[in-house]
Design a protein around this motif. Sequence first.
Motif, mmCIF file in Angstrom:
data_model
loop_
_atom_site.group_PDB
_atom_site.id
_atom_site.type_symbol
_atom_site.label_atom_id
_atom_site.label_comp_id
_atom_site.label_asym_id
_atom_site.label_seq_id
_atom_site.Cartn_x
_atom_site.Cartn_y
_atom_site.Cartn_z
ATOM 1 N N ARG A 225 0.822 -1.224 0.000
ATOM 2 C CA ARG A 225 0.000 0.000 0.000
ATOM 3 C C ARG A 225 0.855 1.273 0.000
ATOM 4 O O ARG A 225 0.350 2.365 0.264
ATOM 5 C CB ARG A 225 -0.973 0.030 1.191
ATOM 6 C CG ARG A 225 -1.977 -1.107 1.183
ATOM 7 C CD ARG A 225 -2.961 -0.982 2.338
ATOM 8 N NE ARG A 225 -3.901 -2.072 2.336
ATOM 9 C CZ ARG A 225 -4.996 -2.128 1.574
ATOM 10 N NH1 ARG A 225 -5.280 -1.120 0.767
ATOM 11 N NH2 ARG A 225 -5.813 -3.166 1.629
ATOM 12 N N GLY A 226 2.138 1.143 -0.307
ATOM 13 C CA GLY A 226 3.009 2.301 -0.326
ATOM 14 C C GLY A 226 3.121 2.924 -1.711
ATOM 15 O O GLY A 226 2.473 2.495 -2.667
ATOM 16 N N ASP A 227 3.974 3.943 -1.823
ATOM 17 C CA ASP A 227 4.176 4.639 -3.091
ATOM 18 C C ASP A 227 4.884 3.733 -4.098
ATOM 19 O O ASP A 227 5.574 2.776 -3.740
ATOM 20 C CB ASP A 227 5.025 5.897 -2.877
ATOM 21 C CG ASP A 227 4.285 6.947 -2.056
ATOM 22 O OD1 ASP A 227 3.096 6.743 -1.777
ATOM 23 O OD2 ASP A 227 4.915 7.956 -1.706
ATOM 24 N N TYR A 228 4.731 4.084 -5.366
ATOM 25 C CA TYR A 228 5.411 3.373 -6.453
ATOM 26 C C TYR A 228 6.577 4.223 -6.932
ATOM 27 O O TYR A 228 6.502 5.452 -6.971
ATOM 28 C CB TYR A 228 4.449 3.117 -7.611
ATOM 29 C CG TYR A 228 3.359 2.110 -7.284
ATOM 30 C CD1 TYR A 228 3.534 0.758 -7.566
ATOM 31 C CD2 TYR A 228 2.159 2.519 -6.705
ATOM 32 C CE1 TYR A 228 2.535 -0.160 -7.284
ATOM 33 C CE2 TYR A 228 1.155 1.604 -6.410
ATOM 34 C CZ TYR A 228 1.358 0.270 -6.699
ATOM 35 O OH TYR A 228 0.370 -0.648 -6.414
ATOM 36 N N MET A 229 7.664 3.553 -7.317
ATOM 37 C CA MET A 229 8.838 4.265 -7.810
ATOM 38 C C MET A 229 9.464 3.487 -8.954
ATOM 39 O O MET A 229 9.294 2.275 -9.081
ATOM 40 C CB MET A 229 9.866 4.480 -6.696
ATOM 41 C CG MET A 229 10.432 3.207 -6.108
ATOM 42 S SD MET A 229 11.572 3.510 -4.725
ATOM 43 C CE MET A 229 12.925 4.293 -5.599
ATOM 44 N N ILE A 230 10.186 4.200 -9.796
ATOM 45 C CA ILE A 230 10.833 3.591 -10.952
ATOM 46 C C ILE A 230 12.093 2.855 -10.511
ATOM 47 O O ILE A 230 12.762 3.257 -9.557
ATOM 48 C CB ILE A 230 11.166 4.672 -12.007
ATOM 49 C CG1 ILE A 230 11.476 4.048 -13.374
ATOM 50 C CG2 ILE A 230 12.328 5.550 -11.546
ATOM 51 C CD1 ILE A 230 11.534 5.063 -14.506
ATOM 52 N N THR A 231 12.429 1.752 -11.175
ATOM 53 C CA THR A 231 13.656 1.028 -10.892
ATOM 54 C C THR A 231 14.781 1.534 -11.792
ATOM 55 O O THR A 231 14.545 2.305 -12.727
ATOM 56 C CB THR A 231 13.463 -0.481 -11.133
ATOM 57 O OG1 THR A 231 13.178 -0.686 -12.530
ATOM 58 C CG2 THR A 231 12.330 -1.028 -10.295
ATOM 59 N N GLU A 232 15.986 1.061 -11.526
ATOM 60 C CA GLU A 232 17.121 1.444 -12.375
ATOM 61 C C GLU A 232 16.894 0.954 -13.803
ATOM 62 O O GLU A 232 17.191 1.662 -14.767
ATOM 63 C CB GLU A 232 18.417 0.857 -11.820
ATOM 64 C CG GLU A 232 19.642 1.257 -12.621
ATOM 65 C CD GLU A 232 20.915 0.684 -12.047
ATOM 66 O OE1 GLU A 232 21.945 0.741 -12.738
ATOM 67 O OE2 GLU A 232 20.877 0.182 -10.904
ATOM 68 N N LYS A 233 16.358 -0.259 -13.929
ATOM 69 C CA LYS A 233 16.057 -0.802 -15.258
ATOM 70 C C LYS A 233 15.020 0.062 -15.963
ATOM 71 O O LYS A 233 15.177 0.412 -17.141
ATOM 72 C CB LYS A 233 15.546 -2.235 -15.128
ATOM 73 C CG LYS A 233 15.023 -2.836 -16.429
ATOM 74 C CD LYS A 233 14.415 -4.213 -16.185
ATOM 75 C CE LYS A 233 13.728 -4.757 -17.438
ATOM 76 N NZ LYS A 233 13.086 -6.062 -17.196
ATOM 77 N N GLY A 234 13.959 0.425 -15.254
ATOM 78 C CA GLY A 234 12.906 1.248 -15.839
ATOM 79 C C GLY A 234 13.424 2.615 -16.261
ATOM 80 O O GLY A 234 13.069 3.123 -17.329
#
Length: 254
Positions: A225-234
């Motif tokens: 239920r937390g925030d979403y963040m981009i990965t290094e791959k993304g």
Amino acid sequence: MEGSPLGSSPEISEIKRILEHMQRDVKRLIEKCNQQQIELLVESSKKDFCNAFKEYMRHDIQDNLEKSMVYPCQMRDECQSRFTDFLEKNASLIGQGEVTPEFIVENQAELLELAEEAPYARCDKCFQEVDTLFQKQVRLMRSLRIYSSPEEKHEDLSCLSEEYLVKNVLDPLSNQQRLQILKSMATQTQTFSNLSELTGLKGGNLLFHLQKLTETDLILQRHERGDYMITEKGYSILMALSELNCVLSSKNQP
């Protein structure tokens, strides 16, 4: 809870789980920041190397032409000046960051035209030296990874894995809203409600797209239920798409 081991209470277990997620998030953020810093250092070093190589080639041109051109010859000074201009023009391509095969082909054609205008049989010796210097410059461009011939680029295609790219890159980003989601995370994390407002998707529909991006490791959720963040791959894929978009846009301009 009286009599219960400290590490067995649900509250302590939940805190430990959250801390583990936080540690992973911090590690990813540090890795991403370090990667961006490394890229900046590499780019700066690359410019310094290019400038140093251009200066080296300028002296190399002068020294080799002076030693190897036919002497005596009444056209020596004129030819040396033209050869120097030609080779220094080709050497200047190193500062562009990327050298296309078209540039090299054009310069090769220019050298052939100069050779066809040569008035004497002994001119071959001079042109052979110029061609040697020209090929030396091209090899240096290859070593700096700013130039590759069409044949070399074709060989590079053999390392592409169609199955992996389709499954992990092309398929997850073939949807406009998923690409929109990824783009929105380039500079900041996003909540589920923010992404819903951004995309116009609700509930399960948005969750489906988020799971698609999460399963392919393009984004991650900081904790349940937390925030979403981009990965290094993304982030890397997003930057590659941005560069591709710039190239395609420039080619479509009148």
